[in-house]
Design a protein around this motif. Structure first.
Motif, PDB file in Angstrom:
ATOM      1  N   SER A   4     -15.659 -41.833  19.192  1.00 56.32           N
ATOM      2  CA  SER A   4     -14.751 -41.012  18.383  1.00 56.32           C
ATOM      3  C   SER A   4     -15.413 -40.596  17.074  1.00 56.32           C
ATOM      4  O   SER A   4     -15.266 -39.454  16.635  1.00 56.32           O
ATOM      5  CB  SER A   4     -13.462 -41.769  18.077  1.00 56.32           C
ATOM      6  N   ILE A   5     -16.134 -41.518  16.452  1.00 56.26           N
ATOM      7  CA  ILE A   5     -16.847 -41.197  15.215  1.00 56.26           C
ATOM      8  C   ILE A   5     -17.863 -40.088  15.468  1.00 56.26           C
ATOM      9  O   ILE A   5     -17.953 -39.112  14.712  1.00 56.26           O
ATOM     10  CB  ILE A   5     -17.531 -42.452  14.630  1.00 56.26           C
ATOM     11  N   VAL A   6     -18.630 -40.220  16.546  1.00 56.91           N
ATOM     12  CA  VAL A   6     -19.637 -39.212  16.876  1.00 56.91           C
ATOM     13  C   VAL A   6     -18.962 -37.865  17.128  1.00 56.91           C
ATOM     14  O   VAL A   6     -19.421 -36.819  16.638  1.00 56.91           O
ATOM     15  CB  VAL A   6     -20.477 -39.653  18.095  1.00 56.91           C
ATOM     16  N   ARG A   7     -17.877 -37.873  17.868  1.00 52.43           N
ATOM     17  CA  ARG A   7     -17.151 -36.638  18.177  1.00 52.43           C
ATOM     18  C   ARG A   7     -16.611 -35.998  16.894  1.00 52.43           C
ATOM     19  O   ARG A   7     -16.718 -34.783  16.695  1.00 52.43           O
ATOM     20  CB  ARG A   7     -16.001 -36.933  19.142  1.00 52.43           C
ATOM     21  N   ASP A   8     -16.046 -36.818  16.006  1.00 45.80           N
ATOM     22  CA  ASP A   8     -15.486 -36.293  14.758  1.00 45.80           C
ATOM     23  C   ASP A   8     -16.565 -35.754  13.817  1.00 45.80           C
ATOM     24  O   ASP A   8     -16.304 -34.854  13.024  1.00 45.80           O
ATOM     25  CB  ASP A   8     -14.686 -37.380  14.025  1.00 45.80           C
ATOM     26  N   CYS A   9     -17.764 -36.311  13.896  1.00 52.48           N
ATOM     27  CA  CYS A   9     -18.851 -35.895  13.007  1.00 52.48           C
ATOM     28  C   CYS A   9     -19.749 -34.823  13.620  1.00 52.48           C
ATOM     29  O   CYS A   9     -20.742 -34.424  12.986  1.00 52.48           O
ATOM     30  CB  CYS A   9     -19.712 -37.105  12.637  1.00 52.48           C
ATOM     31  N   ALA A  10     -19.448 -34.390  14.824  1.00 53.67           N
ATOM     32  CA  ALA A  10     -20.297 -33.395  15.483  1.00 53.67           C
ATOM     33  C   ALA A  10     -20.352 -32.116  14.641  1.00 53.67           C
ATOM     34  O   ALA A  10     -19.319 -31.639  14.165  1.00 53.67           O
ATOM     35  CB  ALA A  10     -19.756 -33.083  16.874  1.00 53.67           C
ATOM     36  N   PRO A  11     -21.557 -31.579  14.416  1.00 52.69           N
ATOM     37  CA  PRO A  11     -21.671 -30.359  13.605  1.00 52.69           C
ATOM     38  C   PRO A  11     -21.004 -29.176  14.307  1.00 52.69           C
ATOM     39  O   PRO A  11     -21.041 -29.050  15.521  1.00 52.69           O
ATOM     40  CB  PRO A  11     -23.179 -30.153  13.474  1.00 52.69           C
ATOM     41  N   ARG A  12     -20.368 -28.335  13.498  1.00 53.84           N
ATOM     42  CA  ARG A  12     -19.675 -27.170  14.038  1.00 53.84           C
ATOM     43  C   ARG A  12     -20.244 -25.901  13.391  1.00 53.84           C
ATOM     44  O   ARG A  12     -20.604 -25.890  12.218  1.00 53.84           O
ATOM     45  CB  ARG A  12     -18.189 -27.281  13.755  1.00 53.84           C
ATOM     46  N   ASP A  13     -20.304 -24.858  14.157  1.00 55.72           N
ATOM     47  CA  ASP A  13     -20.722 -23.543  13.658  1.00 55.72           C
ATOM     48  C   ASP A  13     -22.049 -23.575  12.897  1.00 55.72           C
ATOM     49  O   ASP A  13     -22.165 -23.040  11.794  1.00 55.72           O
ATOM     50  CB  ASP A  13     -19.629 -22.929  12.765  1.00 55.72           C
ATOM     51  N   GLY A  14     -23.025 -24.264  13.451  1.00 54.79           N
ATOM     52  CA  GLY A  14     -24.356 -24.269  12.859  1.00 54.79           C
ATOM     53  C   GLY A  14     -24.509 -25.136  11.622  1.00 54.79           C
ATOM     54  O   GLY A  14     -25.548 -25.098  10.969  1.00 54.79           O
ATOM     55  N   GLN A  15     -23.526 -25.909  11.276  1.00 54.48           N
ATOM     56  CA  GLN A  15     -23.639 -26.793  10.112  1.00 54.48           C
ATOM     57  C   GLN A  15     -24.477 -28.005  10.487  1.00 54.48           C
ATOM     58  O   GLN A  15     -24.465 -28.442  11.632  1.00 54.48           O
ATOM     59  CB  GLN A  15     -22.256 -27.250   9.654  1.00 54.48           C
ATOM     60  N   PRO A  16     -25.190 -28.555   9.537  1.00 57.32           N
ATOM     61  CA  PRO A  16     -26.000 -29.746   9.837  1.00 57.32           C
ATOM     62  C   PRO A  16     -25.100 -30.966  10.078  1.00 57.32           C
ATOM     63  O   PRO A  16     -23.993 -31.046   9.555  1.00 57.32           O
ATOM     64  CB  PRO A  16     -26.849 -29.936   8.584  1.00 57.32           C
ATOM     65  N   SER A  17     -25.609 -31.896  10.842  1.00 58.24           N
ATOM     66  CA  SER A  17     -24.866 -33.116  11.119  1.00 58.24           C
ATOM     67  C   SER A  17     -24.778 -33.965   9.860  1.00 58.24           C
ATOM     68  O   SER A  17     -25.767 -34.105   9.134  1.00 58.24           O
ATOM     69  CB  SER A  17     -25.558 -33.912  12.224  1.00 58.24           C
ATOM     70  N   PRO A  18     -23.606 -34.554   9.598  1.00 59.37           N
ATOM     71  CA  PRO A  18     -23.501 -35.433   8.429  1.00 59.37           C
ATOM     72  C   PRO A  18     -24.177 -36.790   8.659  1.00 59.37           C
ATOM     73  O   PRO A  18     -24.366 -37.559   7.730  1.00 59.37           O
ATOM     74  CB  PRO A  18     -21.991 -35.599   8.241  1.00 59.37           C
ATOM     75  N   LEU A  19     -24.552 -37.067   9.887  1.00 65.80           N
ATOM     76  CA  LEU A  19     -25.192 -38.343  10.215  1.00 65.80           C
ATOM     77  C   LEU A  19     -26.707 -38.195  10.151  1.00 65.80           C
ATOM     78  O   LEU A  19     -27.270 -37.211  10.629  1.00 65.80           O
ATOM     79  CB  LEU A  19     -24.776 -38.806  11.611  1.00 65.80           C
ATOM     80  N   THR A  20     -27.376 -39.203   9.618  1.00 63.99           N
ATOM     81  CA  THR A  20     -28.836 -39.179   9.599  1.00 63.99           C
ATOM     82  C   THR A  20     -29.360 -39.532  10.988  1.00 63.99           C
ATOM     83  O   THR A  20     -28.637 -40.086  11.824  1.00 63.99           O
ATOM     84  CB  THR A  20     -29.391 -40.197   8.576  1.00 63.99           C
ATOM     85  N   GLU A  21     -30.628 -39.227  11.214  1.00 63.38           N
ATOM     86  CA  GLU A  21     -31.246 -39.565  12.504  1.00 63.38           C
ATOM     87  C   GLU A  21     -31.215 -41.066  12.751  1.00 63.38           C
ATOM     88  O   GLU A  21     -31.011 -41.525  13.872  1.00 63.38           O
ATOM     89  CB  GLU A  21     -32.692 -39.058  12.571  1.00 63.38           C
ATOM     90  N   ALA A  22     -31.408 -41.851  11.684  1.00 67.75           N
ATOM     91  CA  ALA A  22     -31.384 -43.310  11.820  1.00 67.75           C
ATOM     92  C   ALA A  22     -29.993 -43.786  12.255  1.00 67.75           C
ATOM     93  O   ALA A  22     -29.869 -44.669  13.101  1.00 67.75           O
ATOM     94  CB  ALA A  22     -31.777 -43.969  10.505  1.00 67.75           C
ATOM     95  N   THR A  23     -28.952 -43.180  11.695  1.00 67.61           N
ATOM     96  CA  THR A  23     -27.585 -43.549  12.071  1.00 67.61           C
ATOM     97  C   THR A  23     -27.307 -43.171  13.513  1.00 67.61           C
ATOM     98  O   THR A  23     -26.723 -43.965  14.265  1.00 67.61           O
ATOM     99  CB  THR A  23     -26.562 -42.864  11.137  1.00 67.61           C
ATOM    100  N   VAL A  24     -27.738 -42.007  13.910  1.00 71.78           N
ATOM    101  CA  VAL A  24     -27.547 -41.563  15.305  1.00 71.78           C
ATOM    102  C   VAL A  24     -28.261 -42.519  16.248  1.00 71.78           C
ATOM    103  O   VAL A  24     -27.708 -42.927  17.276  1.00 71.78           O
ATOM    104  CB  VAL A  24     -28.048 -40.108  15.497  1.00 71.78           C
ATOM    105  N   GLU A  25     -29.478 -42.919  15.900  1.00 71.90           N
ATOM    106  CA  GLU A  25     -30.233 -43.850  16.746  1.00 71.90           C
ATOM    107  C   GLU A  25     -29.541 -45.212  16.801  1.00 71.90           C
ATOM    108  O   GLU A  25     -29.494 -45.841  17.857  1.00 71.90           O
ATOM    109  CB  GLU A  25     -31.671 -43.988  16.229  1.00 71.90           C
ATOM    110  N   ASN A  26     -29.007 -45.674  15.677  1.00 71.71           N
ATOM    111  CA  ASN A  26     -28.280 -46.952  15.666  1.00 71.71           C
ATOM    112  C   ASN A  26     -27.027 -46.885  16.529  1.00 71.71           C
ATOM    113  O   ASN A  26     -26.701 -47.860  17.228  1.00 71.71           O
ATOM    114  CB  ASN A  26     -27.918 -47.356  14.233  1.00 71.71           C
TER     115      ASN A  26
END
Length: 94
Positions: free
Chosen positions: A22-44
C-alpha cells in the motif's frame, strides 16, 4: 510451534505485506513526477517483501498447504478432475 502461533505469524506476515505494498502504491510517481522514495528505500522494501514471501512459503509448507491453491465459489466447477486408475487385470504387482 503450534497451529495458533503459526496462524498469528501468518496474520502478521499478511499485514506487513499489505502495508508495504500500500505504501508503494500510494507513493508511486504520477504524471512524470519523481518518486518520493529513494533507491535505497525501494531496495529495502523489495528485500522486506522477499523475506515476507519466503517466510509465508515456509509457514505454508509447515502446515502442509499448497501455495498454488486459490479460493473458489462453491457453485464454480472445479478446474481439475480426479481420475482413478485401475491396474490391468492379471498383474501381480498391485
Amino acid at each position: 510451534m503450534d497451529q495458533q502461533e503459526l496462524s498469528k505469524e501468518q496474520q502478521i506476515m499478511r499485514a506487513m505485506r499489505k502495508t508495504l505494498t500500500s505504501i508503494v502504491r500510494d507513493c508511486a510517481p504520477r504524471d512524470g513526477q519523481p518518486s518520493p522514495l529513494t533507491e535505497a528505500t525501494v531496495e529495502n522494501i523489495r528485500m522486506c517483501l522477499g523475506l515476507i514471501s519466503t517466510r509465508e512459503a515456509e509457514l505454508a509448507e509447515a502446515l502442509g498447504l499448497s501455495r498454488n491453491e486459490r479460493p473458489r465459489f462453491v457453485d464454480e466447477p472445479p478446474t481439475a478432475e480426479v481420475m482413478q486408475f485401475l491396474s490391468p487385470a492379471g498383474r501381480k504387482d498391485h
